[in-house]
Scaffold this motif. Structure first.
Motif, PDB file in Angstrom:
ATOM      1  N   MET A  53      40.390  28.039 -28.026  1.00  0.00           N
ATOM      2  CA  MET A  53      41.669  27.409 -28.356  1.00  0.00           C
ATOM      3  C   MET A  53      42.059  26.573 -27.158  1.00  0.00           C
ATOM      4  SD  MET A  53      42.931  28.177 -31.305  1.00  0.00           S
ATOM      5  CE  MET A  53      44.661  28.468 -31.481  1.00  0.00           C
ATOM      6  N   GLU A  54      42.482  25.341 -27.411  1.00  0.00           N
ATOM      7  CA  GLU A  54      42.893  24.445 -26.333  1.00  0.00           C
ATOM      8  C   GLU A  54      44.223  23.811 -26.684  1.00  0.00           C
ATOM      9  OE1 GLU A  54      39.951  21.398 -25.309  1.00  0.00           O
ATOM     10  OE2 GLU A  54      38.519  22.500 -26.547  1.00  0.00           O
ATOM     11  N   GLN A  55      45.056  23.599 -25.681  1.00  0.00           N
ATOM     12  CA  GLN A  55      46.281  22.832 -25.859  1.00  0.00           C
ATOM     13  C   GLN A  55      46.350  21.750 -24.798  1.00  0.00           C
ATOM     14  OE1 GLN A  55      49.524  25.704 -26.010  1.00  0.00           O
ATOM     15  NE2 GLN A  55      49.632  25.330 -28.206  1.00  0.00           N
ATOM     16  N   TRP A  56      46.758  20.564 -25.241  1.00  0.00           N
ATOM     17  CA  TRP A  56      46.811  19.382 -24.388  1.00  0.00           C
ATOM     18  C   TRP A  56      48.071  18.593 -24.660  1.00  0.00           C
ATOM     19  CZ3 TRP A  56      42.985  18.372 -20.864  1.00  0.00           C
ATOM     20  CH2 TRP A  56      41.808  19.115 -20.997  1.00  0.00           C
ATOM     21  N   ASN A  57      48.626  18.001 -23.621  1.00  0.00           N
ATOM     22  CA  ASN A  57      49.710  17.030 -23.783  1.00  0.00           C
ATOM     23  C   ASN A  57      49.067  15.664 -23.965  1.00  0.00           C
ATOM     24  OD1 ASN A  57      52.140  18.502 -23.669  1.00  0.00           O
ATOM     25  ND2 ASN A  57      51.904  18.739 -21.469  1.00  0.00           N
ATOM     26  N   GLU A  58      48.471  15.486 -25.111  1.00  0.00           N
ATOM     27  CA  GLU A  58      47.751  14.272 -25.492  1.00  0.00           C
ATOM     28  C   GLU A  58      47.975  14.048 -26.983  1.00  0.00           C
ATOM     29  OE1 GLU A  58      45.597  12.227 -23.792  1.00  0.00           O
ATOM     30  OE2 GLU A  58      45.273  13.375 -21.955  1.00  0.00           O
ATOM     31  N   THR A  59      47.669  12.863 -27.435  1.00  0.00           N
ATOM     32  CA  THR A  59      47.524  12.631 -28.866  1.00  0.00           C
ATOM     33  C   THR A  59      46.063  12.881 -29.209  1.00  0.00           C
ATOM     34  OG1 THR A  59      46.930  10.298 -28.639  1.00  0.00           O
ATOM     35  CG2 THR A  59      49.311  10.829 -28.824  1.00  0.00           C
ATOM     36  N   ARG A  60      45.785  13.027 -30.470  1.00  0.00           N
ATOM     37  CA  ARG A  60      44.392  13.209 -30.892  1.00  0.00           C
ATOM     38  C   ARG A  60      43.555  12.017 -30.427  1.00  0.00           C
ATOM     39  NH1 ARG A  60      42.357  14.925 -36.914  1.00  0.00           N
ATOM     40  NH2 ARG A  60      40.144  14.618 -36.548  1.00  0.00           N
ATOM     41  N   GLU A  61      44.088  10.816 -30.603  1.00  0.00           N
ATOM     42  CA  GLU A  61      43.354   9.606 -30.264  1.00  0.00           C
ATOM     43  C   GLU A  61      43.074   9.527 -28.760  1.00  0.00           C
ATOM     44  OE1 GLU A  61      46.162   9.703 -32.164  1.00  0.00           O
ATOM     45  OE2 GLU A  61      45.122   9.453 -34.079  1.00  0.00           O
ATOM     46  N   SER A  62      44.094   9.810 -27.936  1.00  0.00           N
ATOM     47  CA  SER A  62      43.880   9.725 -26.490  1.00  0.00           C
ATOM     48  C   SER A  62      42.925  10.820 -26.011  1.00  0.00           C
ATOM     49  CB  SER A  62      45.205   9.792 -25.723  1.00  0.00           C
ATOM     50  OG  SER A  62      45.825  11.053 -25.852  1.00  0.00           O
ATOM     51  N   PHE A  63      42.985  11.988 -26.637  1.00  0.00           N
ATOM     52  CA  PHE A  63      42.069  13.068 -26.274  1.00  0.00           C
ATOM     53  C   PHE A  63      40.627  12.653 -26.554  1.00  0.00           C
ATOM     54  CE2 PHE A  63      39.528  16.778 -27.282  1.00  0.00           C
ATOM     55  CZ  PHE A  63      39.745  17.577 -26.186  1.00  0.00           C
TER      56      PHE A  63
END
Length: 102
Positions: A53-63
């Motif tokens: 499981m991962e969480q990021w302060n990104e959008t799907r596109e930027s990730f």
């Protein structure tokens, strides 16, 4: 914020090697400014299954553009090519949460 659930199937003889490659990958990824957290899970009931499981302060596109092409993925992908059987990425939408103590 995005949350990913990555389901990885691995050949039994490669489980520990792939787990180590994942630990090294997230040691590097955790230094990224947009990294929120990651959780690596296994289960005795399905020894060929690894869940991340991962969480990021990104959008799907930027990730996808910035992080999935990051050079630190190369060693993990090389190990996965040898010992992995399947990998599925699920992009999750948060519907509700129950934080502890609130």
């Amino acid at each position: 914020m995005i949350t990913l659930n990555v389901e990885i199937r691995v050949k039994p003889e490669g489980r520990e090697e792939l787990l180590e490659a994942l630990r090294e990958l997230f040691d590097e990824l955790s230094k990224e400014s947009t990294f929120v957290g990651a959780w690596l899970h296994t289960t005795d009931e399905e020894p060929d299954l690894i869940e991340v499981m991962e969480q990021w302060n990104e959008t799907r596109e930027s990730f996808v553009w910035k992080l999935q092409t990051h050079p630190c993925y190369r060693p993990f992908l090389a190990v996965f090519e040898r010992v992995g059987k399947d990998r599925k990425i699920h992009w999750l939408d948060l519907r509700h949460s129950w934080p502890a103590g609130k």
